[in-house]
Design an enzyme around this catalytic site. Structure first.
Site, mmCIF file in Angstrom:
data_model
loop_
_atom_site.group_PDB
_atom_site.id
_atom_site.type_symbol
_atom_site.label_atom_id
_atom_site.label_comp_id
_atom_site.label_asym_id
_atom_site.label_seq_id
_atom_site.Cartn_x
_atom_site.Cartn_y
_atom_site.Cartn_z
ATOM 1 N N ASP A 1 51.010 61.516 41.505
ATOM 2 C CA ASP A 1 49.741 62.240 41.368
ATOM 3 C C ASP A 1 48.904 62.231 42.650
ATOM 4 O O ASP A 1 47.859 62.878 42.701
ATOM 5 C CB ASP A 1 48.887 61.610 40.248
ATOM 6 C CG ASP A 1 49.425 61.906 38.855
ATOM 7 O OD1 ASP A 1 50.351 62.731 38.742
ATOM 8 O OD2 ASP A 1 48.904 61.309 37.897
ATOM 9 N N LYS B 1 41.222 63.810 37.792
ATOM 10 C CA LYS B 1 41.925 65.014 37.311
ATOM 11 C C LYS B 1 42.109 64.948 35.810
ATOM 12 O O LYS B 1 42.107 63.868 35.203
ATOM 13 C CB LYS B 1 43.286 65.186 37.993
ATOM 14 C CG LYS B 1 44.303 64.045 37.775
ATOM 15 C CD LYS B 1 45.095 64.076 36.498
ATOM 16 C CE LYS B 1 46.049 62.901 36.367
ATOM 17 N NZ LYS B 1 46.537 62.641 35.019
HETATM 18 O O1 C5P Z 1 54.558 58.130 40.571
HETATM 19 P P1 C5P Z 1 53.821 56.984 39.999
HETATM 20 O O2 C5P Z 1 54.102 55.695 40.746
HETATM 21 O O3 C5P Z 1 52.366 57.215 39.825
HETATM 22 O O4 C5P Z 1 54.392 56.780 38.539
HETATM 23 C C1 C5P Z 1 54.107 55.649 37.778
HETATM 24 C C2 C5P Z 1 55.159 55.498 36.698
HETATM 25 O O5 C5P Z 1 55.040 56.565 35.756
HETATM 26 C C3 C5P Z 1 56.598 55.577 37.198
HETATM 27 O O6 C5P Z 1 57.061 54.313 37.600
HETATM 28 C C4 C5P Z 1 57.339 56.081 35.973
HETATM 29 O O7 C5P Z 1 57.546 55.016 35.062
HETATM 30 C C5 C5P Z 1 56.324 57.007 35.331
HETATM 31 N N1 C5P Z 1 56.521 58.422 35.741
HETATM 32 C C6 C5P Z 1 57.599 59.128 35.226
HETATM 33 N N2 C5P Z 1 57.784 60.421 35.591
HETATM 34 C C7 C5P Z 1 56.912 61.045 36.428
HETATM 35 C C8 C5P Z 1 55.800 60.346 36.936
HETATM 36 C C9 C5P Z 1 55.629 59.030 36.578
HETATM 37 O O8 C5P Z 1 58.397 58.587 34.463
HETATM 38 N N3 C5P Z 1 57.111 62.315 36.748
#
Ligand code: C5P
Length: 298
Positions: free
Chosen positions: A138, A10
């Site tokens: 994501d 993406k």
């Molecule tokens: O959701 P995911 O595990 O992919 O996110 C990885 C990291 O990215 C999270 O631990 C956080 O630090 C950051 N993140 C965030 N806000 C979001 C998505 C991700 O701060 N909306």
């Protein structure tokens, strides 16, 4: 018996980021577009238990333990259906690793769909999307593909109409960037400022709906870009090289370090890619287009 699922990368055509929430995540207005760079995940029964392997030029950078989202997807589905995750997941990797193109999330969505087909769980689409959201912000979009607005931490999706095909060049940088580190840098750079609520841009949504590349180019925005550039200043040279080469617009893809260049046509994209390649500013370039469908059983 094995099942192979193909899943796209993406690019975020808009990534509006709000202030850090109490849980550490950030509220987003995240307009995703699925583009034609793909990983394939093959699930095969493995009597010895869960095993992950990976092939492709960057396979060495992919963790093969339980931190891999593909492994976590298999475990989550198995736990929900009271079975053991006795599966071998092979990832044929073409999406840049830690590149800001949701490669890890793509593998999570693909593994979930592959295991679901292999185990014939009968899980509904909403159930699969719920597991995706638990795996990462994501991951639901990797399952759905096309184009969508992600709100909340990015996992609450509204599918979007797209009125045409957009042509892109992606420039791969050396090494990855950690998403949490980029969000932390965003927090540092915005400390003491009033970070507005993230909202989707009506102009951008209209440009997508019309398939108008010029209008989309004028509205592309990534609030994580200053943070990615702060951590990796050399990305500015790649962005400048792509713009000078004739791209309509340039931006960092998600948390980077992959950079994305929107072009007027497939032919224009080939030309920009050639010039960028020769500029010596990036590791390699890829030409592709979107939107494309999400995770699909082959
Ligand atoms: O959701 P995911 O595990 O992919 O996110 C990885 C990291 O990215 C999270 O631990 C956080 O630090 C950051 N993140 C965030 N806000 C979001 C998505 C991700 O701060 N909306």
């Amino acid at each position: 018996m094995s099942v192979t699922v193909r899943v796209p990368a993406k690019v975020n055509v808009q990534l509006a980021v709000g202030a850090a929430r109490p849980d550490g995540f950030h509220d987003l207005a995240n307009v995703f577009l699925a583009v034609g760079l793909y990983d394939e995940v093959t699930a095969t029964p493995s009597p010895g238990g869960l095993r992950v392997t990976c092939s492709g030029p960057d396979a060495g950078q992919v963790p093969l333990d339980r931190t891999n989202l593909a492994a976590r997807a298999a475990e989550a589905l198995a736990a929900r259906y009271g079975r053991t995750p006795d599966v071998h997941l092979h990832i044929a990797k073409d999406i840049p690793v830690a590149g800001g193109m949701a490669g890890g999330s793509a593998d999570g969505a693909a593994a979930l769909l592959a295991c679901d087909a292999l185990w014939q769980t009968g899980a509904s689409r909403p159930e699969l999307l719920e597991i995706c959201a638990e795996l990462g912000s994501d991951v639901p979009f990797s399952m759905v593909g096309g184009a969508a607005l992600g709100t909340g931490r990015g996992e609450v999706l509204t599918e979007l109409e797209v009125g045409g095909t957009f042509h892109w060049v992606f420039a791969l940088a050396d090494g990855g960037l950690s998403t949490p580190a980029v969000f932390r840098e965003f927090d540092r750079l915005t400390e003491g400022t009033d970070v507005p609520e993230p909202v989707a841009s009506p102009e951008l949504l209209t440009a997508l709906a019309k398939g108008d590349a010029h209008a989309l180019a004028a509205t592309l925005v990534n609030d994580l870009q200053p943070a990615a550039l702060s951590l990796r200043p050399s990305l500015a040279d790649i962005l400048a090289a792509g713009t000078a080469a004739g791209a309509l617009a340039a931006l960092v893809s998600g948390s980077g370090p992959t950079t994305a260049f929107l072009c007027e046509s497939a032919a224009a994209a080939e030309k920009v890619a050639e010039t960028l390649s020769a500029s010596g500013t990036c590791r390699s370039v890829r030409v592709t287009a979107g939107p494309v469908p999400g995770a699909t059983v082959l």
